[in-house]
Design a protein around this motif. Sequence first.
Motif, PDB file in Angstrom:
ATOM      1  N   ASP A 143     -61.120  -2.632-129.927  1.00  0.00           N
ATOM      2  CA  ASP A 143     -59.767  -2.087-129.777  1.00  0.00           C
ATOM      3  C   ASP A 143     -58.713  -3.174-129.848  1.00  0.00           C
ATOM      4  O   ASP A 143     -57.574  -2.910-130.222  1.00  0.00           O
ATOM      5  N   MET A 193     -54.145  -4.388-132.402  1.00  0.00           N
ATOM      6  CA  MET A 193     -54.361  -3.407-131.329  1.00  0.00           C
ATOM      7  C   MET A 193     -54.615  -2.044-131.939  1.00  0.00           C
ATOM      8  O   MET A 193     -53.941  -1.657-132.896  1.00  0.00           O
ATOM      9  N   VAL A 230     -54.600   1.516-127.563  1.00  0.00           N
ATOM     10  CA  VAL A 230     -54.028   0.390-126.816  1.00  0.00           C
ATOM     11  C   VAL A 230     -52.504   0.427-126.920  1.00  0.00           C
ATOM     12  O   VAL A 230     -51.789   0.240-125.930  1.00  0.00           O
ATOM     13  N   VAL A 290     -54.968  -3.592-120.269  1.00  0.00           N
ATOM     14  CA  VAL A 290     -55.341  -2.274-120.793  1.00  0.00           C
ATOM     15  C   VAL A 290     -56.864  -2.110-120.824  1.00  0.00           C
ATOM     16  O   VAL A 290     -57.390  -1.040-120.519  1.00  0.00           O
ATOM     17  N   GLN A 341     -62.482  -5.854-126.277  1.00  0.00           N
ATOM     18  CA  GLN A 341     -61.598  -6.881-126.813  1.00  0.00           C
ATOM     19  C   GLN A 341     -62.426  -8.077-127.278  1.00  0.00           C
ATOM     20  O   GLN A 341     -63.431  -8.412-126.668  1.00  0.00           O
TER      21      GLN A 341
END
Length: 316
Positions: free
Chosen positions: A120, A165, A169, A190, A194
């Motif tokens: 993400d 992103m 997100v 968030v 990642q």
Amino acid sequence: MEQRPLLSVVVPFYNEEGNVAPLFERLESILVSLPGAPSYEIVAVNDGSTDATLERLHDQVRSRKGIVAVNLSRNFGHQLAATAGIDTAAGDAVILMDGDLQDPPDLIDAFVARWRDGYDVVYAVRRSRKGESLFKVLTARFFYRLVRRMTKVDIPVDTGDFRLMSRRVVEALQRSPERHRFLRGMVSWVGFRQVGVPYDRDERHSGVTKYPFAKMVRFAIDGITSFSDAPLRLASYLGFCSSAVAFVYALIVIVSKLFNLNPPAYTPGWASTIVAVIFLGGIQLIGIGILGEYLGRIYEEVKGRPIYLISDVERS
Ligand code: UDP
Ligand code: MG
């Protein structure tokens, strides 16, 4: 027909007239050569520039496809300009980068590949920084490590705002209305999946840094206060420690008075008084200053003004 993901590249510009054309040139050549040829848009935000940046952006709108030029009503600062761009972007994935070519557009290929792997957030980690003063490199190194120690959020070190992103997100960011925005921290907060990609940070293509020392300090304080209440606790700890010292000292004074332990020649001096007054005064001022930092931020949030204002938007 397979639906193509739409990429949005968001770039804030503040007095970057010499960088607009070369950046768009390089961006476009990277974007059209991405595997699968995804559709894309470039969202450029003019953050109240006083030079010809806006005219250069409008040149790009006229000469290329898929350009959105967002013109803010005045200078709102890097993080808010980036926020305005992210809010305007329509893409399934939004890539944020600086407008001075310090963030190499070539990395977008790797970003998109990782995103397709299911990440993400794909952030760029600076392996080296070219063309920046030793002072900037060292203070930045120190700052990222300090923030990491002080906050509970896992904010990666040596990572700026250059990142990709996913839509969810971006939506999470949009639900976070705070105005002292420390985007790189907010994106870490968030969560989701990642991953970092290492890169060598280039020199500025032209112009000078828009983050002089005073702005760097303010940005650092924003980063720490938005993600940590450790400074408030530091104020309490300082208070406790100085009280403990004062208590011990008071005991010594009382006991020596009661048992007349002072040698007759001893006259109670002003030195100890002055030291105690200055020391305690200093600690109190630090405490009040820290409180003030947080209070000022609460005040700004409570006013609830819009965090940026758009003057006009041009699209091609
Ligand atoms: N920027 C902005 N508004 C500001 C300051 C900076 O939009 O008030 C933009 C700037 O044009 C650049 C990016 O933010 O695209 C990063 O700024 P800069 O390169 O000066 O920071 P540095 O790389 O020196 O840390
Ligand atoms: Mg820069």
